[in-house]
Design an enzyme around this catalytic site. Structure first.
Site, short mmCIF file in Angstrom:
data_model
loop_
_atom_site.label_atom_id
_atom_site.label_comp_id
_atom_site.label_asym_id
_atom_site.label_seq_id
_atom_site.Cartn_x
_atom_site.Cartn_y
_atom_site.Cartn_z
N CYS A 170 0.98 -1.04 -0.11
CA CYS A 170 -0.25 0.00 -0.61
C CYS A 170 0.77 1.37 0.21
CB CYS A 170 -0.58 0.06 0.88
SG CYS A 170 -2.61 1.04 0.90
N HIS A 207 -3.74 -4.90 1.01
CA HIS A 207 -3.28 -5.96 2.45
C HIS A 207 -3.30 -7.28 2.52
CE1 HIS A 207 -1.85 -1.74 4.07
NE2 HIS A 207 -3.65 -1.18 2.89
#
Length: 510
Positions: A341, A433
């Site tokens: 991310c 994630h």
């Protein structure tokens, strides 16, 4: 309407999340249809539900404990800190803006009481019981007028309250008494009693104190939970994670191969979803630690740059501490690096950010061929795909939009079309994630890392992250079942706080 209970705490980190999850698992094993609820949560660890809503990861974990699908109803307000003074406000799963603490508590919070009570009402209409988690302490007297998560929600729902105290910190009896005595008479009527967490030693030595506490307050203690190592549940907050030496304390099996793999996670500011490393820590022979110095990367076989609520700030922090130069050297030497991310974004060539940091045009580390532009709208998704020939799934929570300019594809669909991320040499990056929780992909990735690092490491063939998490949730249920008065708790949940609970002076100040 379904019945319920509010689990409050004498302090933050007293064990409210653990107790709430444990009660949910205990109840569902009894055949009760139960749901968790936290009206307002402040956390950088979040999750995306099936309907594309962002909620606190602790509430997603509690939903798993209750064996139900998490929804935005379970955490209608999520605050994601962006600095010491402001947070992004996520309402019913969608970001609605940035707000200072003064602005939020000065009027915005109070206006949300109707929203959170509506969500709780809907859950109560669907489930037999709703177990609510409070936030911080219910005796934060400066915030009581606008409170929507502690006594505010308990009063609205007329739910009984059990206050959890962490005895390992010391002062638990004073904390229980003081918490109760700083509440108004109307609030005190709902405080049914207490639950002690993290006790070490002989409970019989504690019993005189419990009797005296009941004599002073007219309220009983519903259980004494022992200090238990290695529960490994999802924590709410990553702000203090760099103080942890490892992801968890529990003992895992020895390595399958001749070597271990050492994983260093850069403890960047405003770290989000540091739980991405938990699946690695669950692998026999994988050692995970959080680091904040360049010299700590020297012996690492894999370095992870995790997600962050402040990509540009994290980039600056890496440069100030010499970690950026160390990452560049690693990439040049063909030593593995994984960015997730925000960590993926800062590994790119260029960042254009007029949204999160408002820093404008910023050069990244240049380790991956991508440009990142921050969009006003947040991407929230639950993607599935293939990586390294294995199925993988994850969840996305980011404002940054990556334009991949080269390298190899990382995550693709079943036809080989790129979905997310890229790879350049021994550097990988993805917005997803939770991807390392996919067992087959995690094993394939670790084999790649071991080869690049020259380690004779062999992933265990049978590690199931989902099974380990279920074991941990069952342990939480066992803690409640074995160390709490479950008959009395059930009466509380079904019938509310006992009548005639005494008032403890002085009460809330006028």
């Amino acid at each position: 309407m379904g019945s319920g209970l509010l689990v409050a705490g004498t302090t933050s980190d007293a064990g409210k999340s653990v107790v709430t999850a444990g009660i949910c698992r205990w109840l569902v094993r009894k055949g009760v249809k139960v749901a968790p609820f936290k009206a307002q949560n402040m956390s950088l660890n979040s999750f995306v539900t099936r309907e594309g809503a962002e909620i606190g990861r602790a509430q997603a974990m509690q939903a798993q404990a209750a064996r139900v699908e998490p929804t935005a109803l379970m955490n209608p307000v999520l605050l994601k800190p962006g600095s010491d003074h402001s947070s992004q406000v996520v309402l019913l799963g969608k970001a609605v803006g940035e707000m200072s603490a003064r602005g939020y508590h000065g009027g915005r919070q109070e206006s949300l009481l109707g929203v959170v009570t509506d969500c709780l009402k809907e859950l109560r209409g669907t489930y037999d019981a709703v177990i609510c988690e409070g936030a911080g302490s219910p005796a934060e007297i400066n915030l009581r007028r606008t409170d929507i998560v502690n006594m505010g929600i308990a009063r609205a729902a007329q739910f009984p309250v059990v206050v959890v105290g962490d005895i390992d910190r010391g002062g638990v009896f004073a904390s229980f008494f003081g918490t109760t005595a700083l509440l108004s008479p109307e609030d005190q009527k709902l405080v049914a009693g207490y639950l002690i967490n993290k006790f070490r030693g002989d409970v019989s030595l504690l019993e005189p104190g419990l009797d005296m506490l009941e004599g002073l307050t007219g309220r009983r203690t519903y259980g004494v939970l022992p200090f238990t190592h290695g529960l490994g549940i999802d924590e709410e907050d990553g702000l203090r994670v760099s103080m942890r030496g490892a992801v968890r304390e529990s003992v895992v099996a020895p390595p399958v191969g001749d070597d271990v793999l050492r994983v260093a996670v850069c403890a960047v500011p405003l770290m989000s979803n540091f739980t991405d490393a938990d699946a690695l820590a669950a692998e026999p022979g994988v050692v995970v630690r959080f680091v904040d110095r360049a010299e700590e990367l020297v012996d690492a076989d894999l370095v992870i740059v995790p997600g962050t609520r402040g990509t540009v700030r994290a980039l600056q922090w890496l440069r100030e501490r010499g970690l950026a130069d160390a990452l560049v050297r690693r990439a040049a030497e063909g030593r593995p690096v994984l960015g997730i991310c925000g960590g993926y974004q800062l590994l790119g060539r260029h960042i254009e950010d007029h949204v999160e940091s408002r820093a404008g045009s910023v050069d990244g580390l240049g380790l991956l061929p991508l440009r990142v532009r921050f969009a006003v709208e947040k991407t929230l998704a639950r993607p599935v795909g293939i990586a390294l020939g294995e199925p993988v799934e994850g969840y996305e929570i980011h404002h940054g939009v990556a334009e991949v300019l080269g390298g190899e594809g990382f995550l693709t669909d079943d036809r080989g079309h790129a979905l997310d991320g890229c790879r350049a040499g021994a550097v990988w990056g993805t917005h997803w994630h939770g991807s390392l929780e996919s067992d087959a992909f995690r094993r394939a990735f670790l084999r790649e890392v071991a080869t690049a690092a020259g380690r004779r490491f062999v992933p265990a063939p049978d590690t199931s992250f989902d099974a380990l998490r279920e074991e941990q949730l069952d342990r939480l249920g066992d803690l409640i079942e074995e160390h709490a008065d479950t008959d009395a708790l059930l009466r509380l949940i079904e019938s509310g706080a006992p009548a005639g609970l005494p008032f403890i002076a002085p009460g809330a100040p006028a």
